[in-house]
Design an enzyme around this catalytic site. Structure first.
Site, PDB file in Angstrom:
ATOM      1  N   LYS A  65      48.151 -26.467 -26.302  1.00 45.76           N
ATOM      2  CA  LYS A  65      48.081 -27.706 -27.088  1.00 45.76           C
ATOM      3  C   LYS A  65      46.996 -27.604 -28.146  1.00 45.76           C
ATOM      4  O   LYS A  65      47.192 -27.998 -29.299  1.00 45.76           O
ATOM      5  CB  LYS A  65      47.793 -28.896 -26.156  1.00 45.76           C
ATOM      6  CG  LYS A  65      48.971 -29.286 -25.271  1.00 45.76           C
ATOM      7  CD  LYS A  65      48.588 -30.310 -24.194  1.00 45.76           C
ATOM      8  CE  LYS A  65      49.783 -30.613 -23.293  1.00 45.76           C
ATOM      9  NZ  LYS A  65      49.473 -31.523 -22.193  1.00 45.76           N
ATOM     10  N   GLN A  77      44.669 -34.416 -19.282  1.00 49.64           N
ATOM     11  CA  GLN A  77      45.670 -33.526 -18.696  1.00 49.64           C
ATOM     12  C   GLN A  77      45.905 -33.882 -17.225  1.00 49.64           C
ATOM     13  O   GLN A  77      44.955 -34.069 -16.461  1.00 49.64           O
ATOM     14  CB  GLN A  77      45.209 -32.059 -18.833  1.00 49.64           C
ATOM     15  CG  GLN A  77      46.208 -31.030 -18.342  1.00 49.64           C
ATOM     16  CD  GLN A  77      47.495 -31.003 -19.156  1.00 49.64           C
ATOM     17  OE1 GLN A  77      47.514 -31.294 -20.336  1.00 49.64           O
ATOM     18  NE2 GLN A  77      48.602 -30.657 -18.516  1.00 49.64           N
ATOM     19  N   ASP A 114      49.579 -39.426 -25.422  1.00 51.35           N
ATOM     20  CA  ASP A 114      50.652 -39.142 -24.467  1.00 51.35           C
ATOM     21  C   ASP A 114      51.659 -40.283 -24.351  1.00 51.35           C
ATOM     22  O   ASP A 114      52.730 -40.111 -23.768  1.00 51.35           O
ATOM     23  CB  ASP A 114      50.048 -38.926 -23.066  1.00 51.35           C
ATOM     24  CG  ASP A 114      49.894 -37.462 -22.711  1.00 51.35           C
ATOM     25  OD1 ASP A 114      50.738 -36.655 -23.131  1.00 51.35           O
ATOM     26  OD2 ASP A 114      48.939 -37.139 -21.998  1.00 51.35           O
TER      27      ASP A 114
HETATM   28  N1  GUN Z   1      50.904 -32.522 -17.236  1.00 49.87           N
HETATM   29  C1  GUN Z   1      52.197 -32.119 -17.296  1.00 49.87           C
HETATM   30  N2  GUN Z   1      52.799 -32.652 -18.368  1.00 49.87           N
HETATM   31  C2  GUN Z   1      51.893 -33.421 -18.998  1.00 49.87           C
HETATM   32  C3  GUN Z   1      51.920 -34.209 -20.175  1.00 49.87           C
HETATM   33  O1  GUN Z   1      52.929 -34.358 -20.878  1.00 49.87           O
HETATM   34  N3  GUN Z   1      50.745 -34.838 -20.499  1.00 49.87           N
HETATM   35  C4  GUN Z   1      49.627 -34.715 -19.752  1.00 49.87           C
HETATM   36  N4  GUN Z   1      48.534 -35.367 -20.147  1.00 49.87           N
HETATM   37  N5  GUN Z   1      49.570 -33.969 -18.663  1.00 49.87           N
HETATM   38  C5  GUN Z   1      50.698 -33.332 -18.297  1.00 49.87           C
END
Ligand code: GUN
Length: 306
Positions: free
Chosen positions: A69, A113, A136
Site C-alpha cells: 500500500k 491495518q 477504508d
Molecule cells: N486487512 C485485510 N484487508 C484489509 C483492508 O481492506 N483494510 C484494512 N485496514 N485491513 C485489512
C-alpha cells in the site's frame, strides 16, 4: 491481496474458455490516471494528499500488505507515513495515535491495518477515525451513507470490484448477482454497491453465507458471482452457471507455498465467461481504490477548509 513474490503456479492450468479479468493491469491504469490527477491538484493547491497507515504488531501478511500500500501511494504522489506500533500497545495508546492523526492537517486518509491484536477493541478504534479521513470506508457513518445510497468513502475491495465490472463493460443492470460472504469489509458493502442505482449496480442481489442452505444452488443462479467466503477453492465449477462472471476476492497461501482463491480456478474457468485470477485479480484493485479514497478525502477536506 498482493504478495511480493508470487510463487509459480502449482501445475499448468488447463486451456481456459473464460476471459481472464486482469486486475493488475487495470490497477496500473487506474494508478496512472490518479497520478496525473494528484499532480494537477498538487500544482493547484500546493498540497499533497497524505495517507497514514497504522500497523500494530508484525503479522507477516499484514506487513506485506502495508508495504504494498505504501509503495503504491508513493508512486502516485501521495505522502505516506507508517506508524508501527508494538502488539502489546494498549487500547488507549492506539486511540491516542488515531486522535493525533485526526488532528493532523497533513493527513487526509487514515488506515488501521486489520486484524488487530485480540485485546484491542477494533470496532472502537475504527469508530474513532474521523469519517472524512476514513480511507477504508469502514466507519459507521460511511457504511450508513453507502446503505442510504449517498456514498462518500466506500470500502476499497468492493469499490475495486465495481470499477472492474464497469471498465470491463460487464452488464449488471437487471442481472442476478450473488455475493458469498457477509463481512463488513467485503460482502455487505459489495451487495450494497451491486444493488445501488447506476453503473456497476442495478442488480438483483442475494447474499449467501455460512448458514445458507444449498450454497451450490444459490451460486448457480448468479449471472455475477462475487466470492468472499474465506475458504480456499470452496466454489467448484459445478456451482457456476455457464457464462457467469466470477469475481474471486479470496487469497490463501497453501502448504506448498502457492496461492489460491476461494474459487477453484481450473474448474471455474471452464464454465464462466470471465473470471478474476488469484493473484493479480481483485487484490491490486483494492490498493488502487485505497489511493483513490485518500485523494478524494484530501480533495473534500481541503475544499471544505476554503
Ligand atoms: N486487512 C485485510 N484487508 C484489509 C483492508 O481492506 N483494510 C484494512 N485496514 N485491513 C485489512
Amino acid at each position: 491481496m498482493n504478495f511480493d513474490h508470487p510463487p509459480p503456479p502449482r501445475e499448468p492450468l488447463p486451456v481456459t474458455s473464460a476471459q481472464i479479468l486482469d486486475g493488475k493491469a487495470l490497477a496500473n491504469r487506474l494508478q496512472d490516471e490518479l497520478k496525473q490527477e494528484v499532480y494537477e491538484w498538487t500544482q493547484q493547491t500546493g498540497q499533497r494528499p497524505g495517507l497514514a497507515v497504522i500497523l500494530v504488531g508484525s503479522e507477516p501478511a499484514s506487513t506485506v500488505y502495508v508495504r504494498n500500500k505504501r509503495k503504491a501511494a508513493h508512486a502516485v504522489g501521495i505522502a505516506d507515513q507508517l506508524i508501527e506500533l508494538p502488539a502489546e500497545i494498549t487500547q488507549a495508546e492506539l486511540v491516542a495515535h488515531v486522535d493525533r492523526l485526526n488532528a493532523d492537517p497533513q493527513v487526509h486518509g487514515i488506515l488501521v491495518q486489520l486484524p488487530l491484536p485480540r485485546h484491542i477493541d477494533g470496532e472502537l478504534v475504527l469508530r474513532r477515525i474521523r469519517p472524512e479521513k476514513d480511507a477504508d470506508g469502514f466507519h459507521p457513518m460511511n457504511m450508513g451513507l453507502l446503505a442510504l445510497g449517498t456514498p462518500k468513502l466506500v470500502p476499497c475491495t468492493p469499490l475495486g470490484v465495481r470499477e472492474l465490472l464497469i471498465r470491463e463493460s460487464i452488464p449488471t443492470k437487471g442481472k442476478t448477482a450473488v455475493v458469498m460472504g457477509r463481512s463488513n469489509i467485503v460482502g455487505k458493502p459489495m451487495a450494497l454497491l451491486l444493488m445501488a442505482k447506476g453503473p456497476g449496480g442495478d442488480a438483483t442481489v442475494t447474499i449467501a453465507h455460512t448458514s445458507s442452505v444449498d450454497l451450490p444452488g444459490i451460486c448457480r443462479e448468479a449471472d455475477i458471482l462475487v466470492v468472499a467466503a474465506g475458504q480456499p477453492e470452496i466454489v467448484k465449477g459445478s456451482w457456476i452457471k455457464p457464462g457467469a462472471v466470477v469475481i474471486d476476492v479470496g487469497i490463501h497461501r497453501l502448504a506448498d507455498g502457492s496461492l489460491c482463491g476461494d474459487v477453484d480456478f481450473a474448474e471455474a474457468s471452464q464454465v464462466a465467461s470471465a473470471i478474476t485470477p488469484v493473484p493479480g485479480g481483485v487484490g491490486p484493485l483494492t490498493i488502487a481504490m485505497l489511493l483513490r479514497n485518500t485523494f478524494e478525502a484530501a480533495r473534500a477536506i481541503v475544499h471544505s477548509a476554503r
